[in-house]
Design an enzyme around this catalytic site. Sequence first.
Site, short mmCIF file in Angstrom:
data_model
loop_
_atom_site.label_atom_id
_atom_site.label_comp_id
_atom_site.label_asym_id
_atom_site.label_seq_id
_atom_site.Cartn_x
_atom_site.Cartn_y
_atom_site.Cartn_z
N ARG A 1 -2.00 -6.62 6.82
CA ARG A 1 -2.07 -7.45 5.61
C ARG A 1 -1.23 -6.94 4.45
O ARG A 1 -0.68 -7.73 3.69
CB ARG A 1 -3.53 -7.54 5.18
CG ARG A 1 -4.33 -8.33 6.16
CD ARG A 1 -5.80 -8.28 5.88
NE ARG A 1 -6.46 -9.16 6.83
CZ ARG A 1 -7.78 -9.30 6.93
NH1 ARG A 1 -8.57 -8.61 6.13
NH2 ARG A 1 -8.30 -10.12 7.80
N HIS B 1 -5.14 -10.13 0.66
CA HIS B 1 -4.97 -10.92 1.89
C HIS B 1 -3.77 -11.84 1.71
O HIS B 1 -3.66 -12.50 0.68
CB HIS B 1 -6.23 -11.75 2.16
CG HIS B 1 -6.31 -12.26 3.56
ND1 HIS B 1 -5.43 -13.19 4.06
CD2 HIS B 1 -7.17 -11.98 4.57
CE1 HIS B 1 -5.75 -13.46 5.32
NE2 HIS B 1 -6.80 -12.73 5.66
N ARG C 1 -7.24 -1.86 5.62
CA ARG C 1 -8.13 -2.26 6.71
C ARG C 1 -7.45 -3.27 7.63
O ARG C 1 -6.77 -4.18 7.16
CB ARG C 1 -9.40 -2.89 6.14
CG ARG C 1 -10.26 -3.56 7.18
CD ARG C 1 -11.59 -4.01 6.63
NE ARG C 1 -11.55 -5.22 5.84
CZ ARG C 1 -11.58 -6.47 6.33
NH1 ARG C 1 -11.59 -6.67 7.64
NH2 ARG C 1 -11.58 -7.50 5.53
N GLN D 1 -7.41 -4.11 -0.95
CA GLN D 1 -6.66 -4.96 -0.02
C GLN D 1 -6.42 -6.36 -0.57
O GLN D 1 -7.34 -7.00 -1.11
CB GLN D 1 -7.40 -5.09 1.30
CG GLN D 1 -6.67 -6.01 2.30
CD GLN D 1 -7.17 -5.84 3.71
OE1 GLN D 1 -8.20 -6.37 4.08
NE2 GLN D 1 -6.45 -5.06 4.50
N PHE E 1 -5.57 -10.26 16.14
CA PHE E 1 -5.57 -10.14 14.68
C PHE E 1 -4.48 -9.13 14.33
O PHE E 1 -4.02 -8.37 15.18
CB PHE E 1 -6.94 -9.66 14.18
CG PHE E 1 -7.75 -10.73 13.50
CD1 PHE E 1 -7.98 -11.95 14.11
CD2 PHE E 1 -8.29 -10.53 12.23
CE1 PHE E 1 -8.72 -12.94 13.48
CE2 PHE E 1 -9.03 -11.51 11.58
CZ PHE E 1 -9.25 -12.72 12.20
N HIS F 1 -8.81 -9.31 -1.51
CA HIS F 1 -9.68 -9.68 -0.39
C HIS F 1 -10.77 -8.66 -0.07
O HIS F 1 -11.89 -9.02 0.25
CB HIS F 1 -8.83 -9.91 0.85
CG HIS F 1 -9.61 -10.37 2.05
ND1 HIS F 1 -10.31 -11.56 2.05
CD2 HIS F 1 -9.80 -9.83 3.27
CE1 HIS F 1 -10.90 -11.72 3.23
NE2 HIS F 1 -10.62 -10.67 3.98
N LEU G 1 -9.95 -18.46 1.26
CA LEU G 1 -9.28 -17.76 2.36
C LEU G 1 -8.87 -18.70 3.49
O LEU G 1 -9.67 -19.51 3.94
CB LEU G 1 -10.22 -16.70 2.93
CG LEU G 1 -9.60 -15.90 4.10
CD1 LEU G 1 -8.56 -14.93 3.59
CD2 LEU G 1 -10.67 -15.16 4.87
#
Length: 566
Positions: free
Chosen positions: A279, A235, A380, A233, A119, A344, A245
């Site tokens: 992100r 995304h 994050r 945040q 990730f 997000h 998403l």
Amino acid sequence: MEKLSYDAVIIGAGLAGLMAAHEISKAGYSAAVISKVFPTRSHSAAAEGGIAAYVNGNSDPNDSPDYMAYDTIKGGDYLVDQDAAELLAYKSGEIVELLEKWGALFNRQPDGRIALRYFGGQTYPRTRFVGDKTGMALLHTLYERTSGSGKVDFYFEWFAWELIRDESRVRGVVAFDMRNMVPFFFKAKAVVIAAGGMGMLYRHTTNSYIGTGDGYAMALRARVALKDPEFVQFHPTALYPSDILISEAARGEGAVLKNAKGERFMTRYAPKKLDLAPRDIVSRAIITEIKEGRGFPGGYVGLDISHLGEEYIKERLALAYEAAKTFSGVDATKELIPIRPAHHYYMGGIDVDITGKNPDVIGLFAAGEAACVSVHGANRLGSNSLLETLVFGRETGNEVVKFLQSFTEPSSDIDKEAEKAEQSAYDIVKKESGVHFGDILEKLRDYMWEFVGIYRDENGLKNAVSEILKLREQMKNMYVLDKSKVYNTEFYNALELKNMIDLGLVIASTALNRKESRGAHYRTDYPKRDDQNWLKHTIAYLSGNTVEITYKPVKMTKWKPEERVY
Ligand SMILES: Cc1cc2nc3c(=O)[nH]c(=O)nc-3n(C[C@H](O)[C@H](O)[C@H](O)COP(=O)(O)OP(=O)(O)OC[C@H]3O[C@@H](n4cnc5c(N)ncnc54)[C@H](O)[C@@H]3O)c2cc1C
């Protein structure tokens, strides 16, 4: 008003709330979980890509919990409390193994060990997954575990409206039974807010409709601070135009971002990590491509997974494939998936320490997305949130148990406060005509997207604050059409709007206050990170129309701030 009494009341039946409830009830204390929806419909169920974990003997041989903590701290642009990141990393393996023992079936490697994928921002791959329905699997497992024990009382389709407190301690929660609008005072020795996020404040969001920031606003109205509320945040890959998403798992499995010229544009923004940069960086890159005319007409770019092959796509990225087909009419095995960034996740949240305890009110705790520990800092990393809900949900539950063990009953009567809270809900919807709540909501979502979004500056943020203050004023003339008592969703929507406006004011004001760029908070007028003046947490209270701001130091253990390049 009807009354109920519990040792602990938990607001929210997502992963964080259920984990806390599990620990509290296991220790023999009575616990009630209140949720707007059936527990397994909480937003945790929507989590697709996975949960990060360093599992001993089942990770990259070069990886370690310290690497994981370091990635989290760097990903959060050094606003992370480093003791929290270490706790997250060191407890990650055991929590994944525990959920597996309870029945969550993770994907496997050919040799039988739990599979892992990359990730964004990870030095080594460490995201564990159940296809692309990880949150669903974990939430069902945990709900079975907590409900099956028979020790937790569930109140689902109940709306928690106000925290009840005295001078120093929390005394309970006022909540409505949504079926018939009957208010109840849940008296409690301890309250855990695990009410999830706030995506509905933004025009474009990947979040479900229940994410209206109720927990944060409830805290603010009870004179409880939010920590780092300016950090929101976005995304990078939400499906165009529905904002569903497309999980980061896609890029973890090898998906590539392309502009309308067919260029792999991430080579310009993150030469080493490319599409797997964090992100905030990828979101800004996409917006820049679109602004500079290299997007597709309508304002999006493409995500290419076609090279992964049909069979692999349908096994590992089934949701992405189906969403692209159903909602954008695209066959992802052959064509680019149209994507653009959307809101997000909320890094900011109710100020708590590493045990979930809030410093403002005795007996108040928070966990999950509603809380700011702070483990995510300014940004994050993907798959760290599911992990946070479980690790810190458990820590919080255990801290509540300790608190209950030495609890002494307060003597003062508090019922009057509960009655005032009930009345404050009715006051919001008492007008017969004026402005409809829906009109106010639509404006709020546009202001937040336009002025408090991916790129921010002084003029836009000042504009946002003054427009939100106007909306707050307009709320005094707000009405709802539905006057019935049976499943009056308009009534709850109006209460949610009140919550969103209070929170929106705090986000815009603190974003205006922070004169630097860090992680997801990007100020075009202050494009550099400024550790000299701003390496500190924002602590914000709401008092009338004023947002009062103080600061707290960031906890450092081993890692000195360095330039954040990928
Ligand atoms: C589409 C999507 C995909 C994601 N994918 C991932 C991923 O792959 N990996 C990852 O780590 N993270 C992911 N995330 C983030 C992660 O899922 C969430 O941050 C996390 O699940 C939040 O859990 P929670 O327990 O804090 O709250 P939630 O699961 O959001 O639950 C909130 C609970 O609070 C209740 N509630 C709220 N307000 C009230 C009220 N007023 N009264 C009563 N109850 C109330 C709700 O009913 C609900 O039960 C994703 C998020 C989204 C939106």
